[in-house]
Scaffold this motif. Structure first.
Motif, PDB file in Angstrom:
ATOM      1  N   HIS A 137     -10.831  -1.503  -1.427  1.00 40.61           N
ATOM      2  CA  HIS A 137     -10.463  -0.212  -0.858  1.00 40.61           C
ATOM      3  C   HIS A 137      -8.995  -0.250  -0.481  1.00 40.61           C
ATOM      4  O   HIS A 137      -8.584  -1.052   0.355  1.00 40.61           O
ATOM      5  CB  HIS A 137     -11.307   0.129   0.378  1.00 40.61           C
ATOM      6  N   PRO A 138      -8.175   0.623  -1.078  1.00 39.74           N
ATOM      7  CA  PRO A 138      -6.737   0.565  -0.814  1.00 39.74           C
ATOM      8  C   PRO A 138      -6.368   1.001   0.587  1.00 39.74           C
ATOM      9  O   PRO A 138      -5.249   0.802   1.029  1.00 39.74           O
ATOM     10  CB  PRO A 138      -6.158   1.540  -1.852  1.00 39.74           C
TER      11      PRO A 138
ATOM     12  N   ALA B 220     -15.001   7.928   9.243  1.00 36.20           N
ATOM     13  CA  ALA B 220     -14.073   6.873   9.658  1.00 36.20           C
ATOM     14  C   ALA B 220     -12.728   7.449  10.086  1.00 36.20           C
ATOM     15  O   ALA B 220     -12.117   6.971  11.056  1.00 36.20           O
ATOM     16  CB  ALA B 220     -13.891   5.878   8.518  1.00 36.20           C
ATOM     17  N   MET B 221     -12.251   8.466   9.400  1.00 32.32           N
ATOM     18  CA  MET B 221     -10.982   9.084   9.783  1.00 32.32           C
ATOM     19  C   MET B 221     -11.092   9.750  11.154  1.00 32.32           C
ATOM     20  O   MET B 221     -10.136   9.721  11.947  1.00 32.32           O
ATOM     21  CB  MET B 221     -10.555  10.101   8.724  1.00 32.32           C
TER      22      MET B 221
ATOM     23  N   PRO C  59      -6.543   7.010   4.739  1.00 33.18           N
ATOM     24  CA  PRO C  59      -5.207   6.415   4.816  1.00 33.18           C
ATOM     25  C   PRO C  59      -4.934   5.494   3.628  1.00 33.18           C
ATOM     26  O   PRO C  59      -5.783   4.684   3.244  1.00 33.18           O
ATOM     27  CB  PRO C  59      -5.230   5.632   6.132  1.00 33.18           C
ATOM     28  N   LEU C  60      -3.769   5.674   3.041  1.00 27.88           N
ATOM     29  CA  LEU C  60      -3.282   4.868   1.918  1.00 27.88           C
ATOM     30  C   LEU C  60      -4.078   5.070   0.633  1.00 27.88           C
ATOM     31  O   LEU C  60      -3.836   4.378  -0.354  1.00 27.88           O
ATOM     32  CB  LEU C  60      -3.253   3.368   2.267  1.00 27.88           C
TER      33      LEU C  60
ATOM     34  N   LEU D 217     -17.295   1.275   3.515  1.00 24.19           N
ATOM     35  CA  LEU D 217     -16.197   2.243   3.504  1.00 24.19           C
ATOM     36  C   LEU D 217     -15.714   2.531   4.920  1.00 24.19           C
ATOM     37  O   LEU D 217     -14.505   2.585   5.188  1.00 24.19           O
ATOM     38  CB  LEU D 217     -16.638   3.540   2.826  1.00 24.19           C
ATOM     39  N   ILE D 218     -16.654   2.705   5.847  1.00 28.81           N
ATOM     40  CA  ILE D 218     -16.262   2.968   7.238  1.00 28.81           C
ATOM     41  C   ILE D 218     -15.506   1.782   7.811  1.00 28.81           C
ATOM     42  O   ILE D 218     -14.460   1.948   8.463  1.00 28.81           O
ATOM     43  CB  ILE D 218     -17.505   3.276   8.089  1.00 28.81           C
ATOM     44  N   ALA D 219     -16.004   0.568   7.564  1.00 29.16           N
ATOM     45  CA  ALA D 219     -15.363  -0.625   8.105  1.00 29.16           C
ATOM     46  C   ALA D 219     -13.973  -0.827   7.543  1.00 29.16           C
ATOM     47  O   ALA D 219     -13.081  -1.361   8.229  1.00 29.16           O
ATOM     48  CB  ALA D 219     -16.234  -1.849   7.822  1.00 29.16           C
ATOM     49  N   ALA D 220     -13.758  -0.425   6.288  1.00 26.97           N
ATOM     50  CA  ALA D 220     -12.436  -0.580   5.680  1.00 26.97           C
ATOM     51  C   ALA D 220     -11.448   0.442   6.230  1.00 26.97           C
ATOM     52  O   ALA D 220     -10.284   0.123   6.485  1.00 26.97           O
ATOM     53  CB  ALA D 220     -12.548  -0.439   4.163  1.00 26.97           C
ATOM     54  N   ILE D 221     -11.884   1.664   6.415  1.00 25.79           N
ATOM     55  CA  ILE D 221     -10.984   2.730   6.860  1.00 25.79           C
ATOM     56  C   ILE D 221     -10.793   2.703   8.369  1.00 25.79           C
ATOM     57  O   ILE D 221      -9.692   2.979   8.872  1.00 25.79           O
ATOM     58  CB  ILE D 221     -11.536   4.100   6.403  1.00 25.79           C
ATOM     59  N   ALA D 222     -11.842   2.347   9.112  1.00 28.54           N
ATOM     60  CA  ALA D 222     -11.771   2.309  10.580  1.00 28.54           C
ATOM     61  C   ALA D 222     -12.288   0.967  11.079  1.00 28.54           C
ATOM     62  O   ALA D 222     -13.371   0.878  11.669  1.00 28.54           O
ATOM     63  CB  ALA D 222     -12.577   3.451  11.182  1.00 28.54           C
TER      64      ALA D 222
END
Length: 502
Positions: free
Chosen positions: A139-140, A445-446, A488-489, A219-224
């Motif tokens: 995940h970027p 997450a955002m 983000p990103l 996905l949540i853990a990567a973004i937040a």
């Protein structure tokens, strides 16, 4: 999507749940419900039974066989005049009840027992595609957790459960845990799912949809990465659950004790955010009886925001519970999320749409955690074939079609062909997957990040701030300009456009 895949999925979910299911409505199937049974609010039972029995065509289960959950009774109905009835008399029983509802001023007195599944609908009872192998970056948008103090933000994911045979690959997921009382499976499958023992089974196969909850949590853990995430495995039967049971189980999941969450006014504080990538449409577009008690309690918990997937049917037909945003009393309590295609400029071919969908986020060919590791790959056997006549491919963007996930890449599935002909893939800890299932946790997450960056801001206020702030974008969906958010990103990707139609 063509009905052949939908009927495959009907059988698949029915076998997994051990219930006889029917697709409805008969002339235009777009949802699933239980045969032979209806739901009746507890308080309406004395009035409903004589209404149903007035025609002397139906029988109702004796009182000792009823079980009340989420304020509802699940009642068996049969039609002696038509023992071969397609749905066991459900439609005819509800026709009788509707007359009584009309006389009572429209009060809800009964409904089908719908099947709630991971973004289910009349054309697709699963995510928009099945997971695909990828070697792209996980995940970027991953950002390292801050070492400084941050206000706690709690997120509950209600889905298929959590697998952790990948946690050494992705250390930021070590904070992701199951809800209390639910097992944490390492190197295996969540409780309740048909098991595949890597030791006893020489060809362990990841069963359909079991990685769905893990992918979402990842996905949540990567973004937040600073958020506290719990995963509840309520949707363990091919990603599905019946409406009555779900109304009870979702209350159990969000009301579980969580260390660090304080009591509010004598009641247990709910998590800040509920991420739900499941739901159903129905025949009349009215809210689900099975969710009435949960929604009423959600309204009584202003600290909690339900972030719900809009569904993958390419339709504007209400998809519940995401469509609660159309009701004024719930508009602030629910945020409905549709999916963007890889370039972020337009809606994904499969996404549900309409004024009840409040925001769109990337949801096609996202990369996330999946069972398996490089040392111990996990095999997946594809269930469904791709079809040239998939209706999603008829979506036009400036007179062009693009390679939508419904038909690309082409595969042969076990349910359409045979076990020997079905395509398989070894997974080593990550996958590429599509659906509003995955745009939803990205938005959740955002919102969590926004809360942590603005101490004291509640989840509902953070959603408003996010959609009106500098992070907000726009996209085009079915000719309408709609709000959009990019994690983000996150970087837009290329979209392969097909030649113009003649």
């Amino acid at each position: 999507m063509a009905l052949d895949r939908f009927m495959e999925q009907l059988g698949q979910i029915s076998r997994a749940m051990g219930l006889p299911l029917v697709a409805g409505p008969e002339e235009d199937p777009r949802f699933l419900y239980e045969r032979d049974h209806i739901l009746v609010p507890v308080g309406e039972l004395p009035e409903v039974v004589p209404v149903v029995n007035a025609r002397r065509r139906f029988s109702v289960t004796p009182p000792h066989e009823r079980e009340a959950r989420a304020g509802l009774l699940r009642i068996r109905v049969t039609d002696p005049d038509d023992p071969g009835s397609r749905d066991g008399g459900v439609t005819r029983a509800l026709d009788a009840i509707k007359l009584a509802e009309t006389r009572s001023g429209g009060r809800r007195m009964g409904s089908r027992n719908h099947i709630i599944a991971i973004t289910t609908g009349g054309v697709n009872s699963c995510p928009s595609d099945e997971p695909a192998f990828t070697e792209r970056d996980w995940h970027p948008g991953l950002t390292p957790p801050s070492s400084g103090p941050v206000p706690p933000v709690s997120i509950v994911v209600i889905d298929t459960g959590l697998l952790i045979d990948h946690d050494l690959l992705y250390p930021w997921m070590r904070k992701v845990v199951p809800t209390p009382g639910e097992p944490l499976k390492r190197g295996g499958l969540p409780a309740g799912v048909r098991p595949s023992d890597p030791v006893a089974d020489p060809d362990p196969v990841v069963k359909e949809y079991v990685g769905h909850g893990t992918f979402i949590a990842g996905l949540i853990a990567a973004i937040a990465p600073r958020a506290a995430v719990r995963v509840s495995g309520k949707l363990i039967h091919a990603g599905a659950i019946d409406e009555q049971t779900f109304g009870h189980e979702v209350l159990d999941a969000v009301g579980a004790q969580w260390p660090g969450l304080t009591e509010l006014d004598g009641r247990t504080r709910w998590p800040d955010i509920i991420s739900l990538s499941a739901g159903t449409s129905n025949e009349d577009g009215r809210p689900l009886l099975g969710l009435e008690r949960f929604m009423a309690q959600l309204a009584d918990h202003p600290e909690t925001l339900l972030v719900a997937a809009a569904g993958n049917n390419g339709s504007d037909h209400p998809f519940w519970p995401a469509a609660y945003t159309a009701l004024p009393e719930y508009r602030e309590a629910v945020l409905s999320v549709g999916a963007l295609r890889p370039d972020g400029r337009y809606g994904a071919c499969f996404t549900d749409h309409g004024e009840w969908v409040q925001v769109y986020a990337p949801g096609e060919r996202l990369v996330g955690a999946f069972p398996g590791t490089p040392e111990h790959p996990r095999k997946y056997r594809y269930q469904h074939s791709t079809y040239d006549h998939c209706r999603w491919r008829q979506t036009s963007v400036h007179d062009f079609d693009y390679d939508c996930t419904c038909g690309f890449p082409a595969r042969t599935g076990e349910l359409s062909a045979s076990l020997a002909e079905a395509a398989t893939q070894d997974f080593t800890g990550r996958a590429e997957w599509s659906g509003t299932s995955f745009s939803t946790p990205a938005v959740a997450a955002m919102i969590a990040n926004c809360m942590m960056e603005n101490p004291g801001l509640g989840s509902r206020e953070a959603a408003v701030k996010l959609l009106s702030g500098s992070a907000a974008r726009t996209a085009e969906v079915r000719g309408r300009t709609v709000p959009a958010l990019w994690p983000p990103l996150w970087s837009p990707g290329e979209v392969a456009l097909n030649p113009p139609r003649p």
